[in-house]
Design an enzyme around this catalytic site. Structure first.
Site, PDB file in Angstrom:
ATOM      1  N   LYS A  49       0.763  -1.269  -0.020  1.00  0.00           N
ATOM      2  CA  LYS A  49      -0.043   0.135  -0.007  1.00  0.00           C
ATOM      3  C   LYS A  49       0.744   1.399  -0.090  1.00  0.00           C
ATOM      4  CE  LYS A  49      -0.435   0.237   5.152  1.00  0.00           C
ATOM      5  NZ  LYS A  49      -1.315   0.393   6.120  1.00  0.00           N
ATOM      6  N   TYR A 281      14.434  30.651   7.192  1.00  0.00           N
ATOM      7  CA  TYR A 281      13.471  31.570   7.600  1.00  0.00           C
ATOM      8  C   TYR A 281      13.586  31.579   9.091  1.00  0.00           C
ATOM      9  CZ  TYR A 281      11.370  31.161   3.070  1.00  0.00           C
ATOM     10  OH  TYR A 281      11.161  30.937   1.688  1.00  0.00           O
TER      11      TYR A 281
END
Length: 423
Positions: A49, A281
């Site tokens: 999956k 940042y």
């Protein structure tokens, strides 16, 4: 052009210029064999999956089959149908259904579908009538996880109705199954309680007249630590990709497993900066003195956890470094201190750990999550390169010595899978 030059040129062209995730299919097959040996006597389902936990659905499904996986497991119908569309045969179970799902397509593709309630049984029997053939159905019991699965109070009705549909020729109940809540915490009291509840669910189903092909409950942690949960089949997900689901008990090597994914990038920029220079940042990191900064062109858009800002480990220029400042959308910075590096040199975020590089588990700890998430979240814009070399490559990221400093991948060991563009 001589043969050596040709091989080197081919290897360079096979490696993306920015970043890549190298997938070792030989390691994956070795893990499947090791897990089959551990759970000897039970069949093995290779869970593929979520694009095989980020490793690539089709290449990993095929490699698992080659290594002897008896079943494949998917969450969504689309994953199961993609396997069939690519010609992958053998038993496939798909377990995450919603109303109106592609039941008929799954029936016609010979996919086993999971049913947890009467609504799903009604939809699958209607689809079987429309398809003109019986559906292969596995009934899921909620033994205590509290997600999907039929509650014990409703289980007698579901099993009786399934048996009636079976008698009518609409379905064949091929499996009975459940899922653990805390198998990754060996000794947790819920584990024994769920085993007891599953035995009771099996007895109820048997009394209703159901005779399934497989009964299964063991996920990766139970496969590694709980033999009494094997029943007829074990479902191995993250362990198949060489990640320990119980790191507090042991790492991959302790279970005979090897990590399959290595994530690496080429440095995009290297520069000297003075002390007191803010980085990324918010300037959460400020250089303590004159230093060298290196820019790694991977960010949270590629699946690098922003929560690992200031903590994520990276192997650069032969040493472990730490993300300096915040992880941005496309890039992050490492402080090399007094060391130097070259633009284009390899940075290894995680791999097997055998060459000094971090592992997915190291990143999980840095980000406060689990290694499952680290590999699964690596995004589609990071190309997967598939290596199928039983001897392994010379260093982390597919090339170089133990410090991973070569700018060249090992010729002929890493290659883009032909289905890469259809991931």
């Amino acid at each position: 052009m001589d043969a050596t030059t040709a091989d080197t040129t081919a290897a360079r062209s096979a490696t993306p210029s920015r970043a890549w995730a190298e997938i070792d299919l030989a390691a994956l097959r070795g893990n499947v064999r090791a897990l089959r040996e551990r759970a000897a006597g039970a069949a093995l389902m290779a869970v593929v999956k979520a694009d095989a936990y980020g490793h690539g659905l089709l290449p990993c499904a095929r490699a698992a089959r080659q290594a002897g996986a008896d079943w494949l497991g998917t969450a969504t119908p689309e994953e199961a149908l993609a396997l069939r569309a690519a010609g992958v045969g053998g038993p496939v179970l798909c377990w995450l259904w919603t109303p109106g799902g592609p039941w008929r397509e799954a029936i016609e593709a010979d996919v086993d579908v999971s049913v947890s309630g009467m609504w799903a049984l009604r939809e699958v029997t209607d689809a079987a009538r429309a398809a003109g053939r019986p559906a292969r159905v596995q009934l899921k019991s909620d033994t205590g996880l509290g997600r999907n699965g039929c509650q014990p109070a409703d289980w007698p009705e579901l099993t009786a109705a399934a048996r009636a549909a079976e008698t009518e020729g609409l379905i064949r109940v091929t499996g009975l199954w459940s899922h653990f809540a805390c198998a990754d915490e060996p000794g947790h009291p819920s584990v024994a309680a769920q085993l007891t509840a599953f035995h009771e669910a099996l007895a109820t189903a048997e009394a209703a007249g159901l005779r399934p092909e497989v009964r299964h409950m063991a996920n990766s942690p139970a496969t590694l630590t709980l033999p009494e949960a094997y029943f007829d089949l074990v479902r191995t997900g993250v362990a198949m990709y060489g990640i320990s689901p119980v790191p507090q008990v042991g790492g991959p090597a302790d279970f005979g497993l090897r990590p399959v994914m290595t994530l690496a990038a080429h440095l995009a920029h290297v520069k000297r900066v003075p002390g007191g220079h803010g980085v990324s940042y918010g300037h959460s990191y400020v250089t303590p003195g004159e230093t060298t900064l290196a820019l790694v062109p991977l960010g949270y858009a590629d699946g690098i956890p922003r929560h690992a800002s200031g903590a994520g480990p990276v192997l650069v220029a032969g040493k472990l470094r730490t993300v300096a400042g915040r992880v941005a959308m496309d890039q992050f910075v490492v402080d090399l201190g007094g060391d130097s590096a070259r633009v284009g040199e390899r940075a290894v975020l995680f791999g097997t750990g055998e060459h000094g590089e971090p592992t997915a588990e190291d990143w999980a700890r840095a980000a406060g999550t689990i290694a499952y998430e680290i590999v699964t979240r690596i995004g589609a814009r990071v190309p997967r390169l598939y290596r199928d070399d039983p001897e392994g490559a010379g260093g982390p990221g597919g090339g170089g010595g133990p410090e991973g400093r070569s700018d060249e991948p090992v010729a002929g060991t890493a290659y883009p899978h032909p289905e890469q563009g259809r991931r």
